[in-house]
Design an enzyme around this catalytic site. Sequence first.
Site, PDB file in Angstrom:
ATOM      1  CG  ASN A 171     -49.418  -2.431   4.131  1.00 43.60           C
ATOM      2  OD1 ASN A 171     -49.476  -3.209   5.079  1.00 43.60           O
ATOM      3  ND2 ASN A 171     -49.824  -2.766   2.921  1.00 43.60           N
ATOM      4  NE  ARG A 176     -55.064  -7.450 -11.561  1.00 43.33           N
ATOM      5  CZ  ARG A 176     -56.085  -8.212 -11.158  1.00 43.33           C
ATOM      6  NH1 ARG A 176     -55.852  -9.344 -10.549  1.00 43.33           N
ATOM      7  NH2 ARG A 176     -57.323  -7.842 -11.360  1.00 43.33           N
ATOM      8  CD1 TRP A 189     -56.362  -0.157  -3.390  1.00 46.83           C
ATOM      9  CD2 TRP A 189     -54.185   0.317  -3.142  1.00 46.83           C
ATOM     10  NE1 TRP A 189     -56.227   1.196  -3.484  1.00 46.83           N
ATOM     11  CE2 TRP A 189     -54.894   1.520  -3.324  1.00 46.83           C
ATOM     12  CE3 TRP A 189     -52.806   0.368  -2.949  1.00 46.83           C
ATOM     13  CZ2 TRP A 189     -54.263   2.754  -3.342  1.00 46.83           C
ATOM     14  CZ3 TRP A 189     -52.195   1.608  -2.967  1.00 46.83           C
ATOM     15  CH2 TRP A 189     -52.913   2.773  -3.165  1.00 46.83           C
ATOM     16  CG  ASP A 284     -56.532 -12.936 -10.263  1.00 46.66           C
ATOM     17  OD1 ASP A 284     -55.562 -13.263  -9.560  1.00 46.66           O
ATOM     18  OD2 ASP A 284     -57.064 -11.815 -10.204  1.00 46.66           O
TER      19      ASP A 284
END
Length: 604
Positions: A171, A176, A189, A284
Amino acid sequence: MKRTIELFKKYGLLRIIDKEVDIDLEIGHIAYIEVKKDNSKALLFTNVISKKLGKKFNMPVLMNTFCSFEATELLFGKKPDDIASFIDELLHLKPPKGFSKKIEMFAKLFELRKVFPKRENKRGVCQEFIKKDNEVNLYDLPILKTWSDDGGPFITMGQVYTVSLDGSKQNLGMYRLQVYDKNRLGMHWQIHKDGAHFFHEYKNAGKKMPVSIGIGGDPLYIWCGQAPMPNGMFELMLYGLIKEKNPRLVKSITNDIYIPNDVDIVIEGFVDPTKMEIEGPFGDHTGYYTLKEPYPVMDVTCITHKKNPIYQATVVGKPPLEDKYMGWATERIFLPLLKTTAPELIDYRMPENGVFHNLIIAKMKTMYPGHAKQFMHAFWGVGQMSFVKHAIFVDENAPSLSDYDKLSDYILNRISVKNILISEGICDALDHSSPGSCYGGKLGIDCTKDNVDFISKEILDDSKLFEKINNLDNNVSEIKQYKTNTKTPITILKVNKTKNVLKIYNNLKPIKKHTKLLVFIDKAKNDLENIYMLVWRIVNNIDAKRDIFLEEEFIGIDATTKNNIDNYTRQWPGDVECDKKIIKKLQNSNLINVDDEFLKKFYI
Ligand SMILES: Cc1cc2nc3c(=O)[nH]c(=O)nc-3n(C[C@H](O)[C@H](O)[C@H](O)COP(=O)(O)O)c2cc1C
């Protein structure tokens, strides 16, 4: 990266900044403002320092790689719609009729061999310089702190490479990473992501999880990292498909993860599933901070890089930003894949000021009663599409999805309590308005039918309507009406909230003859004239189950900040905002050249 820089130079898409700039807020602020401009450019900072660390870095920083539609197409080497058509063709391959068609299909299938990543048994270009164990120092990299209240510096364009416990799946995810100290990173994650799924396999087996992070190389690597590929499909296959060349991978030095040969920097290590540490806060891409939460920790065992590497980073915050262009390419390329679960889907848009998952507008061909509602359930049940909070469906006769003015008239002429579905389901981990983390209300509006009665409204001008409203409830401080020519005239109301907004809405029922849709927003930090930012604020702040009031064609939407008045028990995050002193300093040194109007327009 170097090829990208040359390409951008050739097309006039790069600004090189040689003045001294700090990794602490300055670079982030300059990039944040640049990418909001109409004609924004990628930025290469060649003189990068950290006053806090007393350091001058010997590597330049590249920001806003995906700075515009033009830059994005150049990086892909083709138009996203053409890639979508190719994927669509592959998904609908039919047995060829006739010799020439057979040859054509054979050629297409032969090309597909380039999709698969190739493992090379040699050192990579990304491994020209190697620092292991005690030599590892993350502070040697110009890792940025982008927002004042961030918990520290964050790697924002890290390609996180992982493998499943049994080694059968690889994957690549864009997550971040927070720098804790010279050799430890917070691994963000989120719970729904593939990296987190692999992590649980290692946790259950009581084993440390190998992880390698690539930075730089072909910008398409990082784009692939954020692409919502189905679980189990390695994102670099998408890279191979788009670039028509096999991604070439080499083994990391201190773990068994394979990473692209030509990334600029690699950070290798292991995540110990027994350790969690507080990650955040972080300004964010919702335009709000994500608050502190425990996340796994990566112990860094090795950092390698090319000769003369370039550090690539991004800044997220209030839209529009670089993710607008990354998200646009994703939206286009994933249309044929979405059609595999929703075949009558014609097209869709996820506008960046809806922060992608907060608003989707989709056009479909309806074949039977409830078809749009079937699609709502399908969307809310498929992969990352299930993060979508508010979905509006229109039929094939609707105006172009890009013509927001005409489209909103069309939608407003079809809004009725009977066409609204409120449901619940999973939410993006970044969502702050749902009562609990990762789970909350969903709103679906079926505008595929012209079944709304016209109820004539006595439209008043804003000042007269405000007078009436003020007599009914003095929590309202200001109003503005929109789209009074449609069957759903909208009134936006600024409130000074001293009580639950439902109570205000109930008090305002006598104005039903003048308007149909009331949207309540906070008095502070909102501009009634700025539709782009109003949409951003409203779809961010509502949880459909709690905040939408439906009564006899008089609809209320509570898009205010929630608190204990609303039985909201989480901590409501603050807006992501630039540091005013830094902005002044950058204006004075001509590193940014925008006026107050520009700053106001984007709530900077
Ligand atoms: C700029 C940007 C930053 C992102 N940061 C994160 C993050 O920190 N954590 C996360 O889980 N997803 C983040 N995402 C979204 C993921 O990259 C995206 O959901 C991706 O499809 C995840 O891949 P996966 O399903 O293979 O895990 C980010 C996306 C973008 C565009």
